[in-house]
Scaffold this motif. Sequence first.
Motif, mmCIF file in Angstrom:
data_model
loop_
_atom_site.group_PDB
_atom_site.id
_atom_site.type_symbol
_atom_site.label_atom_id
_atom_site.label_comp_id
_atom_site.label_asym_id
_atom_site.label_seq_id
_atom_site.Cartn_x
_atom_site.Cartn_y
_atom_site.Cartn_z
ATOM 1 N N GLN A 178 0.817 -1.163 -0.131
ATOM 2 C CA GLN A 178 0.046 -0.025 -0.060
ATOM 3 C C GLN A 178 0.740 1.281 0.139
ATOM 4 O O GLN A 178 1.819 1.333 0.888
ATOM 5 C CB GLN A 178 -0.888 0.035 1.285
ATOM 6 C CG GLN A 178 -1.778 -1.376 1.436
ATOM 7 C CD GLN A 178 -2.675 -1.054 2.675
ATOM 8 O OE1 GLN A 178 -2.302 -0.479 3.592
ATOM 9 N NE2 GLN A 178 -3.875 -1.585 2.414
ATOM 10 N N LYS A 179 0.538 2.081 -0.842
ATOM 11 C CA LYS A 179 1.069 3.401 -1.007
ATOM 12 C C LYS A 179 0.184 4.766 -0.496
ATOM 13 O O LYS A 179 -0.756 4.763 -0.999
ATOM 14 C CB LYS A 179 1.872 3.762 -2.128
ATOM 15 C CG LYS A 179 2.742 4.996 -2.251
ATOM 16 C CD LYS A 179 2.044 6.095 -3.112
ATOM 17 C CE LYS A 179 2.523 7.634 -3.187
ATOM 18 N NZ LYS A 179 1.800 8.431 -3.757
ATOM 19 N N TYR A 180 0.898 5.215 0.548
ATOM 20 C CA TYR A 180 -0.195 6.577 0.757
ATOM 21 C C TYR A 180 0.663 7.785 0.507
ATOM 22 O O TYR A 180 1.792 7.977 0.829
ATOM 23 C CB TYR A 180 -0.359 6.589 2.520
ATOM 24 C CG TYR A 180 -1.222 5.326 2.711
ATOM 25 C CD1 TYR A 180 -2.655 5.826 2.670
ATOM 26 C CD2 TYR A 180 -0.586 4.179 3.064
ATOM 27 C CE1 TYR A 180 -3.493 4.598 3.265
ATOM 28 C CE2 TYR A 180 -1.336 3.183 3.642
ATOM 29 C CZ TYR A 180 -2.863 3.271 3.552
ATOM 30 O OH TYR A 180 -3.703 2.320 3.627
ATOM 31 N N ARG B 117 10.111 13.971 -8.457
ATOM 32 C CA ARG B 117 8.817 14.262 -7.878
ATOM 33 C C ARG B 117 7.733 13.278 -8.148
ATOM 34 O O ARG B 117 7.322 12.702 -9.177
ATOM 35 C CB ARG B 117 8.176 15.634 -8.234
ATOM 36 C CG ARG B 117 9.007 16.739 -7.815
ATOM 37 C CD ARG B 117 9.601 16.879 -6.460
ATOM 38 N NE ARG B 117 8.388 16.784 -5.615
ATOM 39 C CZ ARG B 117 7.759 17.838 -5.242
ATOM 40 N NH1 ARG B 117 8.287 19.211 -5.514
ATOM 41 N NH2 ARG B 117 6.778 17.814 -4.323
ATOM 42 N N GLY B 118 6.899 12.984 -7.071
ATOM 43 C CA GLY B 118 5.713 11.737 -7.284
ATOM 44 C C GLY B 118 6.334 10.459 -7.415
ATOM 45 O O GLY B 118 5.620 9.411 -7.582
ATOM 46 N N GLY B 119 7.754 10.245 -6.815
ATOM 47 C CA GLY B 119 8.346 9.037 -7.154
ATOM 48 C C GLY B 119 8.170 7.817 -6.119
ATOM 49 O O GLY B 119 8.475 6.637 -6.437
ATOM 50 N N SER B 120 7.154 8.337 -5.219
ATOM 51 C CA SER B 120 6.754 6.947 -4.139
ATOM 52 C C SER B 120 6.042 6.000 -5.028
ATOM 53 O O SER B 120 6.069 4.929 -4.384
ATOM 54 C CB SER B 120 6.242 7.642 -3.107
ATOM 55 O OG SER B 120 6.970 8.635 -2.215
ATOM 56 N N ASP B 121 5.096 6.580 -5.777
ATOM 57 C CA ASP B 121 4.426 5.474 -6.532
ATOM 58 C C ASP B 121 5.472 4.485 -7.228
ATOM 59 O O ASP B 121 4.975 3.348 -6.993
ATOM 60 C CB ASP B 121 3.665 6.233 -7.594
ATOM 61 C CG ASP B 121 2.619 7.221 -7.391
ATOM 62 O OD1 ASP B 121 2.364 6.971 -6.067
ATOM 63 O OD2 ASP B 121 2.213 8.154 -8.229
ATOM 64 N N THR B 122 6.455 4.844 -7.657
ATOM 65 C CA THR B 122 7.273 4.112 -8.277
ATOM 66 C C THR B 122 7.989 3.152 -6.971
ATOM 67 O O THR B 122 8.336 1.756 -7.505
ATOM 68 C CB THR B 122 8.495 4.578 -8.900
ATOM 69 O OG1 THR B 122 7.741 5.479 -9.998
ATOM 70 C CG2 THR B 122 9.622 3.801 -9.669
ATOM 71 N N ALA C 254 -0.627 14.029 -16.104
ATOM 72 C CA ALA C 254 -1.622 13.614 -14.988
ATOM 73 C C ALA C 254 -0.945 13.101 -13.807
ATOM 74 O O ALA C 254 -0.577 11.517 -13.913
ATOM 75 C CB ALA C 254 -2.831 12.385 -15.694
ATOM 76 N N LYS C 255 -0.810 13.762 -12.828
ATOM 77 C CA LYS C 255 0.260 13.318 -11.979
ATOM 78 C C LYS C 255 -0.354 12.428 -10.893
ATOM 79 O O LYS C 255 0.159 11.966 -9.862
ATOM 80 C CB LYS C 255 0.808 14.625 -11.271
ATOM 81 C CG LYS C 255 -0.246 15.478 -10.186
ATOM 82 C CD LYS C 255 0.535 16.209 -9.336
ATOM 83 C CE LYS C 255 -0.535 16.940 -8.521
ATOM 84 N NZ LYS C 255 -0.215 17.677 -7.424
ATOM 85 N N ILE C 256 -1.626 11.923 -11.145
ATOM 86 C CA ILE C 256 -2.017 10.975 -10.195
ATOM 87 C C ILE C 256 -1.030 9.706 -9.924
ATOM 88 O O ILE C 256 -1.020 9.211 -8.957
ATOM 89 C CB ILE C 256 -3.445 10.497 -10.912
ATOM 90 C CG1 ILE C 256 -4.397 9.556 -9.859
ATOM 91 C CG2 ILE C 256 -3.603 10.182 -12.189
ATOM 92 C CD1 ILE C 256 -4.805 10.096 -8.944
HETATM 93 MG MG MG Z 1 1.848 11.348 -6.106
#
Ligand code: MG
Length: 424
Positions: A6-8, A151-156, A209-211
């Motif tokens: 799970q990623k928050y 930026r946004g790299g936690s998804d990865t 789309a930075k989602i």
């Molecule tokens: Mg993000």
Amino acid sequence: MALVVQKYGGSSVADAECVKRVAQRIVATKKAGNDVVVVVSAMGDTTDELIDLAEQVSPLPPARELDMLLTAGERISMALLAMAIANLGHEARSFTGSQAGVITDGSHGKARIIDVTPGRIRDALNEGSIAIVAGFQGVSQDTKDITTLGRGGSDTTAVALAAALNADVCEIYTDVDGVFTADPRIVPAARRIPRISYEEMLEMAASGAKILHLRCVEYARRYNIPIHVRSSFSQKEGTWVVDSDDIEGRDMEQAIISGVAHDRSEAKITVVGVPDKVGEAATIFRVLSDAEINIDMIVQNVSAASTGRTDISFTLPASDGQTALAALNKVKDEIGFESLRYDDRIGKISLIGAGMRSHPGVTATFFSAIADAGVNIEMISTSEIRISVVVAQDDVDTAVAAAHRAFDLDADQVEAVVYGGTGR
Ligand code: MG
Ligand code: ADP
Ligand code: ASP
């Protein structure tokens, strides 16, 4: 027993109350009989605040030190989350990216994951613990320095761990109920997309789309990891990002267009008066690639017969703008161009849909919608399943809404909720 990653995201852990709420969700997943690995982002807008702070002490902070600073954001949230879980009577252990075995190349600020060796995560799970991993960071194989993934790299981080641990699912928790046909912050009538293919999601992410972080989708496609994007503020089913073969009724019911994405983070450089000679474009783009700058769109005008010169315009991340201008100015005499123009008040609107392959007329409808909204198109580029245009930044919201409406994507009843976040 399933293994769930799970990623928050930042808005899901924005303050102490949010951290406690997320802890409860995690414990519920564990109690349901799953092994749970959690990837967490920095609280709220912490990363932006740390960048602002760095810029106050140095206009161009050294990349190594900036990475060291930014990774502190995720360390704060991982430790607090582990404490909140402990307070609920469950054992949780937090790990930095490096401790979790996230090995990257040495490119600070945009490091690529080259290996994941999650031995300590496995041990923690085997001992009945919940593992909490700091997102968006790793350690360089060569220099042993701490790196960040962009930026946004936690998804990865989440998808890479899910792949390395052979997880059953990777859940990405955020502040909206899934992937919508447009950013619900600017199109309240956007619809939730129940299932979307990796390839369409890739185009959406690549179009701003930075989602979801672009590389997380690339990773998920390569390792065939299903991603479930959903809100941490509701119990609703979100969006499944899966292989296109796993989407039922694909050909019959699928809308031609899956969504409209926008991006305000790019800038445009025009190289004015380039001599129309063999190899000039090659030199320009060699200089930019040597400076490790990724170019997006390129337009070269027909040269004016009277001067034998032409203009070349291209877009790039605005964060690389100054570096690009400096690199090009160094070779001004060698190339012989006249001047450089820089514009960071631009925005890109992209229409994405696998169905456009087999439906003529999509481009015409898209351009008419933008024209009818009174918006001027500055640049155009296309791929098999995407059309993008560059417009003035102030026109982005109007153009997105117009395109969304033109393809009948507006929902009859507004269902999109933005639960949190500042949209920063
Ligand atoms: Mg993000
Ligand atoms: P997190 O902090 O959870 O990683 P992000 O801010 O990175 O969250 O991403 C979630 C945001 O992405 C949403 O709040 C929304 O404004 C934006 N967004 C952009 N395009 C879309 C889209 N097509 N569908 C859903 N959200 C989108
Ligand atoms: N905290 C980092 C950022 O704001 C990473 C992330 O949230 O994914 O970009």
